[in-house]
Design an enzyme around this catalytic site. Structure first.
Site, PDB file in Angstrom:
ATOM      1  N   ARG A  47       0.830  -1.209   0.000  1.00  0.00           N
ATOM      2  CA  ARG A  47       0.000   0.000   0.000  1.00  0.00           C
ATOM      3  C   ARG A  47       0.872   1.271   0.000  1.00  0.00           C
ATOM      4  NH1 ARG A  47      -3.202  -3.418  -0.834  1.00  0.00           N
ATOM      5  NH2 ARG A  47      -5.357  -3.537  -0.121  1.00  0.00           N
ATOM      6  N   SER A  98     -11.012  -1.019   3.383  1.00  0.00           N
ATOM      7  CA  SER A  98     -10.187  -1.161   4.591  1.00  0.00           C
ATOM      8  C   SER A  98      -9.805   0.236   5.069  1.00  0.00           C
ATOM      9  CB  SER A  98      -8.894  -1.916   4.298  1.00  0.00           C
ATOM     10  OG  SER A  98      -9.134  -3.183   3.768  1.00  0.00           O
ATOM     11  N   GLU A 155      -5.253   3.420   6.156  1.00  0.00           N
ATOM     12  CA  GLU A 155      -4.991   3.056   4.763  1.00  0.00           C
ATOM     13  C   GLU A 155      -5.643   4.121   3.893  1.00  0.00           C
ATOM     14  OE1 GLU A 155      -5.416   1.251   0.934  1.00  0.00           O
ATOM     15  OE2 GLU A 155      -7.142   1.548   2.220  1.00  0.00           O
TER      16      GLU A 155
HETATM   17  N1  EPU Z   1     -10.575 -11.867   9.502  1.00  0.00           N
HETATM   18  C1  EPU Z   1     -11.137 -12.048  10.759  1.00  0.00           C
HETATM   19  N2  EPU Z   1     -12.428 -11.644  10.948  1.00  0.00           N
HETATM   20  C2  EPU Z   1     -13.158 -11.110   9.944  1.00  0.00           C
HETATM   21  C3  EPU Z   1     -12.592 -10.915   8.672  1.00  0.00           C
HETATM   22  C4  EPU Z   1     -11.284 -11.303   8.482  1.00  0.00           C
HETATM   23  O1  EPU Z   1     -10.500 -12.562  11.680  1.00  0.00           O
HETATM   24  O2  EPU Z   1     -14.324 -10.766  10.194  1.00  0.00           O
HETATM   25  C5  EPU Z   1      -9.176 -12.299   9.308  1.00  0.00           C
HETATM   26  C6  EPU Z   1      -9.097 -13.709   8.754  1.00  0.00           C
HETATM   27  O3  EPU Z   1      -7.979 -14.333   9.335  1.00  0.00           O
HETATM   28  C7  EPU Z   1      -8.847 -13.461   7.274  1.00  0.00           C
HETATM   29  C8  EPU Z   1      -7.979 -12.242   7.344  1.00  0.00           C
HETATM   30  O4  EPU Z   1      -8.516 -11.456   8.395  1.00  0.00           O
HETATM   31  O5  EPU Z   1      -8.207 -14.535   6.661  1.00  0.00           O
HETATM   32  C9  EPU Z   1      -7.888 -11.437   6.076  1.00  0.00           C
HETATM   33  O6  EPU Z   1      -9.184 -10.963   5.728  1.00  0.00           O
HETATM   34  P1  EPU Z   1      -9.489 -10.507   4.246  1.00  0.00           P
HETATM   35  O7  EPU Z   1      -9.156 -11.585   3.286  1.00  0.00           O
HETATM   36  O8  EPU Z   1     -10.886  -9.985   4.189  1.00  0.00           O
HETATM   37  O9  EPU Z   1      -8.459  -9.354   3.957  1.00  0.00           O
HETATM   38  P2  EPU Z   1      -7.892  -8.095   4.793  1.00  0.00           P
HETATM   39  O10 EPU Z   1      -6.478  -8.419   5.148  1.00  0.00           O
HETATM   40  O11 EPU Z   1      -8.783  -7.662   5.878  1.00  0.00           O
HETATM   41  C10 EPU Z   1      -6.858  -6.996   2.654  1.00  0.00           C
HETATM   42  C11 EPU Z   1      -6.862  -5.673   1.962  1.00  0.00           C
HETATM   43  C12 EPU Z   1      -8.168  -5.504   1.189  1.00  0.00           C
HETATM   44  C13 EPU Z   1      -8.321  -6.637   0.182  1.00  0.00           C
HETATM   45  C14 EPU Z   1      -8.290  -7.960   0.944  1.00  0.00           C
HETATM   46  C15 EPU Z   1      -8.329  -9.170   0.030  1.00  0.00           C
HETATM   47  C16 EPU Z   1      -5.521  -4.173   3.311  1.00  0.00           C
HETATM   48  C17 EPU Z   1      -5.535  -3.001   4.210  1.00  0.00           C
HETATM   49  N3  EPU Z   1      -6.730  -4.591   2.906  1.00  0.00           N
HETATM   50  O12 EPU Z   1      -7.882  -6.967   3.638  1.00  0.00           O
HETATM   51  O13 EPU Z   1      -8.096  -4.276   0.478  1.00  0.00           O
HETATM   52  O14 EPU Z   1      -9.531  -6.537  -0.542  1.00  0.00           O
HETATM   53  O15 EPU Z   1      -7.043  -8.043   1.700  1.00  0.00           O
HETATM   54  O16 EPU Z   1      -7.078  -9.400  -0.519  1.00  0.00           O
HETATM   55  O17 EPU Z   1      -4.455  -4.689   2.980  1.00  0.00           O
HETATM   56  C18 EPU Z   1      -8.634  -1.924   0.687  1.00  0.00           C
HETATM   57  O18 EPU Z   1      -7.423  -1.691   0.571  1.00  0.00           O
HETATM   58  O19 EPU Z   1      -9.475  -1.014   0.856  1.00  0.00           O
HETATM   59  C19 EPU Z   1      -9.086  -3.304   0.662  1.00  0.00           C
HETATM   60  C20 EPU Z   1     -10.360  -3.607   0.803  1.00  0.00           C
END
Ligand code: EPU
Length: 338
Positions: free
Chosen positions: A165, A237, A333
């Site tokens: 990012r 996010s 972010e």
């Molecule tokens: N998780 C939980 N509880 C929840 C949801 C998620 O514990 O309710 C944990 C789980 O372990 C899950 C992990 O968080 O495996 C990751 O969740 P998710 O795949 O939804 O991804 P994220 O890390 O929260 C990042 C990016 C997103 C992108 C997703 C998918 C950042 C800040 N965000 O989110 O990007 O869509 O991965 O790759 O890196 C954005 O930048 O606005 C954005 C949405």
């Protein structure tokens, strides 16, 4: 070029928050962009560049200078005999419309980045990433306009200094540039990247998948996690996932249990902040007009009728809670402006 005055910024951002822009202009050509820069100079108006408004939070005070919305359009495809393709796209095109188009032509590269709101020009700035792919993986070069000389330049991949990012455009040396076009490297040869947890689960034991199938899978995974932009305000996010030392990780795991972690380098790991937020009870929590989305607590939402100040205070509460309980400093972010 038509300059609007006292334009409400809530109308141009997906969070639907923020005050007004003293001046606001939407530019559709490089000439108009140069005219806008001259206007800003003549009016001593500080400049703020806006794309689709899907990753920005304007304060309630708004912007006292000129907001320039980049609405440059145009897409060119070049395909070679080996099946490599390059697509060069003006910064104002809506990102997901481009992804849908490349996927429908059977081109691989952008499919994991399906469903992301915003414009093409914003993608290199924050090195947009999702489901195991970042735009840096497919960018060939980025065309920019230099704010001091008004000349166009091509920046190579290494000059963009991409990170998680992060890019040169977020740092002082890159602040003098406005992204005007981006060239992407795509391929007609299948290159599925489906190891990200949710995608691997979606395709289970399938070995061959099509590019349209990957896009459809990503869209359905996203639909289950993200709120509908037509219903609530959000910028996805709100915070970055923290990158912490292994020692810090051990301390967090001691308190919170088996937090997932992804290696960054020999000393550091990245952890999903959503996991920590859920463990701290933030998932689905609502205070006033703001909340943590119930399917994904890293996504902050504005339920309507709120203010930017309220969202900033809500985010501060989360930041302090995570600092106190997990001893992690988290960073937004979303770009906070004004
Ligand atoms: N998780 C939980 N509880 C929840 C949801 C998620 O514990 O309710 C944990 C789980 O372990 C899950 C992990 O968080 O495996 C990751 O969740 P998710 O795949 O939804 O991804 P994220 O890390 O929260 C990042 C990016 C997103 C992108 C997703 C998918 C950042 C800040 N965000 O989110 O990007 O869509 O991965 O790759 O890196 C954005 O930048 O606005 C954005 C949405």
């Amino acid at each position: 070029m038509k300059v609007q005055e006292h334009e409400p910024l809530s109308a141009h951002t997906t969070l639907r928050l923020g005050g007004t822009a003293r001046y606001f202009v939407s530019v559709t050509s490089i000439e108009e962009l140069r005219e806008a820069l001259t206007f800003a100079q003549e009016h001593a108006a500080p400049l703020c560049v806006l794309g689709g408004g899907s990753n920005v939070l304007f304060s309630d005070a708004g912007w006292t200078g000129l907001v320039v919305q980049i609405a440059l359009q145009g897409t060119e495809y070049i395909e070679d005999s080996k099946g490599d393709a390059r697509v060069t796209v003006a910064a104002g095109r809506m990102w997901d419309e481009l992804v849908a188009e490349t996927v429908s032509q059977g081109l691989w590269g952008m499919e994991n980045l399906s469903g992301i709101p915003g414009t093409v020009g914003a993608t290199p700035v924050q090195n947009v990433g999702a489901y195991g792919v970042e735009v840096a993986d497919i960018i060939d070069w980025v065309e920019v306009l230099d704010l001091t000389t008004h000349a166009l330049h091509i920046l190579s991949l290494s000059e963009c200094a991409f990170g998680y990012r992060d890019s040169v455009f977020k740092h002082s040396e890159g602040k003098k540039y406005i992204v005007t076009r981006v060239a992407f490297r795509l391929s007609t040869h299948p290159k599925p990247i489906v190891s990200y947890r949710d995608l691997a689960a979606f395709f289970a034991d399938r070995t061959e998948v099509g590019v349209q199938e990957v896009r459809d899978a990503v869209l359905s995974i996203r639909a289950a996690k993200f709120p509908d932009l037509a219903v609530v305000g959000t910028a996805g996010s709100f915070f970055k996932n923290p990158i912490i030392s292994k020692r810090q990780y051990d301390a967090i795991a001691h308190t919170f249990g088996a937090v997932p972690s992804y290696p960054v380098d020999a000393q550091r790991v990245k952890i999903p902040l959503a996991w920590v937020l859920e463990a701290c009870g933030w998932k689905g929590k609502r205070i006033g007009h703001m909340g943590c989305w119930d399917a994904q607590p890293l996504v902050l939402v504005h339920y309507g009728e709120g203010t930017a100040t309220e969202l900033i205070l809500f985010a501060d509460q989360i930041r302090h809670d995570v600092a106190a309980r997990a001893r992690i400093d988290i960073e937004p972010e979303v770009r906070i402006v004004g």
